[in-house]
Design a protein around this motif. Structure first.
Motif, PDB file in Angstrom:
ATOM      1  N   GLU A 285       1.024  -1.342  -0.003  1.00 23.50           N
ATOM      2  CA  GLU A 285       0.131   0.087  -0.118  1.00 23.50           C
ATOM      3  C   GLU A 285       0.979   1.328  -0.097  1.00 23.50           C
ATOM      4  OE1 GLU A 285      -2.323  -0.716   3.531  1.00 23.50           O
ATOM      5  OE2 GLU A 285      -3.896  -1.718   2.244  1.00 23.50           O
ATOM      6  N   GLU A 286       1.995   1.262   0.580  1.00 25.77           N
ATOM      7  CA  GLU A 286       2.871   2.406   0.689  1.00 25.77           C
ATOM      8  C   GLU A 286       3.432   2.556  -0.333  1.00 25.77           C
ATOM      9  OE1 GLU A 286       6.469   4.546   0.885  1.00 25.77           O
ATOM     10  OE2 GLU A 286       6.387   2.228   0.706  1.00 25.77           O
TER      11      GLU A 286
ATOM     12  N   GLU B 277       1.074   4.057  -2.916  1.00 23.50           N
ATOM     13  CA  GLU B 277       1.009   5.761  -2.535  1.00 23.50           C
ATOM     14  C   GLU B 277       1.989   6.475  -3.358  1.00 23.50           C
ATOM     15  OE1 GLU B 277       0.545   6.150   1.376  1.00 23.50           O
ATOM     16  OE2 GLU B 277      -1.597   5.097   1.581  1.00 23.50           O
ATOM     17  N   ARG B 278       3.226   5.902  -3.216  1.00 22.04           N
ATOM     18  CA  ARG B 278       4.626   6.587  -3.642  1.00 22.04           C
ATOM     19  C   ARG B 278       4.427   6.837  -5.287  1.00 22.04           C
ATOM     20  NH1 ARG B 278       8.767   4.060  -3.444  1.00 22.04           N
ATOM     21  NH2 ARG B 278       8.137   2.142  -2.267  1.00 22.04           N
TER      22      ARG B 278
END
Length: 352
Positions: free
Chosen positions: A323-324, A327-328
């Motif tokens: 998920e991170e 987002e990036r």
């Protein structure tokens, strides 16, 4: 404008996405594709005014089916199976718009530095999968390369191999991306788990036959001394003495960046998809950050590694890392899209 969406072909069976035994009949597909091309006035891919390139990352049985040795079920347990169903239906609906499909194949042998078979503990007992190995543990002898491996990998020099393993773990730890994680055997060359899921193979062959486009593949992961999550480069490029260990896939990088638009799907969003996109983004930033806007990630056609513990929890759950990363990628200008949305509604792509 993109060609209109097509109906699903009559042979398509959604349940095939979850069947280990499913294998398409290539000749029957070829014949069906000729009829489909005439019925829907589908042009050859070489006539496309816009190059839409679909990259399928490691859509292999061992990752995508519950019987696989490293099934990517996600937290739901149905992750990769549902991803596959959505992916093949996306290919069929957009067959007339997709110019090229490239499939990557994670490809391993019996012994790799990321397999438990490569390692023993201080008493010579094999290590188990789903654990990390750190540089400190190798230095202290808690984990050491299997002495049997040294005979063919290091000309019998066990100390050289131990030092090389320390160097490898240190290089991984320096980047902050990963510690060395030991996986169960998966995608072994010559085994059924290495094959593409039957439903994916069926969809890409049907596309190839209907559009006169080659069914391209890219193999990765065969070097025993480095991981190769990304199809664009191994995790570590040099040995302890500075000599080359493995090389980047420069040719594929150039082909991907030359695409009018690049679509990505596959397994797993926490590992091989994530690493491939990270390496692609690094190249984009070095050349022209605006190229990120040409990249579309099919978020409903990928899942994260989550290893059940049999008690309702997980031995390992890499969902937060996936998920991170997404987002990036979005912050860098890439597009997070869903396979069920018409191409004409995707950001920038519809109006081009």
């Amino acid at each position: 404008m993109f060609p209109r969406e097509l109906p699903l072909p009559p042979f398509h069976d959604p349940a095939a996405a979850g069947r280990w035994s499913y294998r398409p009949d290539a000749q029957a597909l070829f014949e069906a594709a000729q009829d489909w091309r005439e019925r829907h006035a589908i042009r050859p891919a070489g006539a496309d005014a816009f190059d839409l390139h679909l990259l399928l990352v490691d859509e292999q049985r061992d990752f995508c089916l519950p019987e696989g040795s490293l099934y990517v079920g996600g937290r739901s347990g149905r992750g990769a199976v549902e991803d596959t169903r959505r992916l093949v239906e996306f290919v069929y609906r957009n067959l007339a718009a997709i110019t090229r499909i490239t499939a990557t194949l994670d490809t391993h042998l019996a012994y790799h530095i990321f397999f438990a078979s490569f390692w023993v503990d201080s008493e010579g007992r094999p290590l188990q999968p789903h654990r990390t190995v750190t540089a400190r543990q190798v230095r202290d002898g808690e984990a050491r390369p299997n002495p049997a491996v040294a005979s063919w990998l290091a000309a019998g020099d066990e100390e050289w191999l131990r030092e090389e393993a320390i160097h490898y773990c240190e290089e991984l730890e320096k980047t902050g991306k990963y510690e060395l994680y030991l996986w169960p055997p998966h995608c072994l060359l010559g085994g059924e788990g290495h094959d593409l899921v039957g439903a994916v193979q069926e969809a890409r062959l049907f596309h190839a036959y209907a559009r006169g486009a080659q069914s391209w593949t890219e193999v990765k992961g065969q070097h025993p001394l480095t991981e190769n999550y990304s199809v664009l480069r191994p995790e570590v490029l040099t040995r302890r003495d500075g000599k080359p260990l493995a090389s980047k896939n420069a040719d594929l990088t150039e082909r991907l960046l030359a695409s009018g638009a690049l679509l990505l799907a596959g397994q797993a969003s926490s590992h091989c998809v994530k690493s491939t996109v990270e390496d692609l983004l690094e190249e984009i930033r070095a050349r022209d950050p605006r190229l990120a806007a040409r990249v579309y990630l099919l978020v409903d056609c990928m899942s994260a590694v989550a290893v059940p513990d049999g008690k309702g929890g997980f031995v390992a759950d890499f969902t937060p890392q996936a998920e991170e990363a997404l987002e990036r990628f979005a912050a860098a200008g890439m597009h997070l899209v869903r396979s069920t949305e018409p191409l004409a509604q995707w950001p920038l792509l519809g109006g081009r």
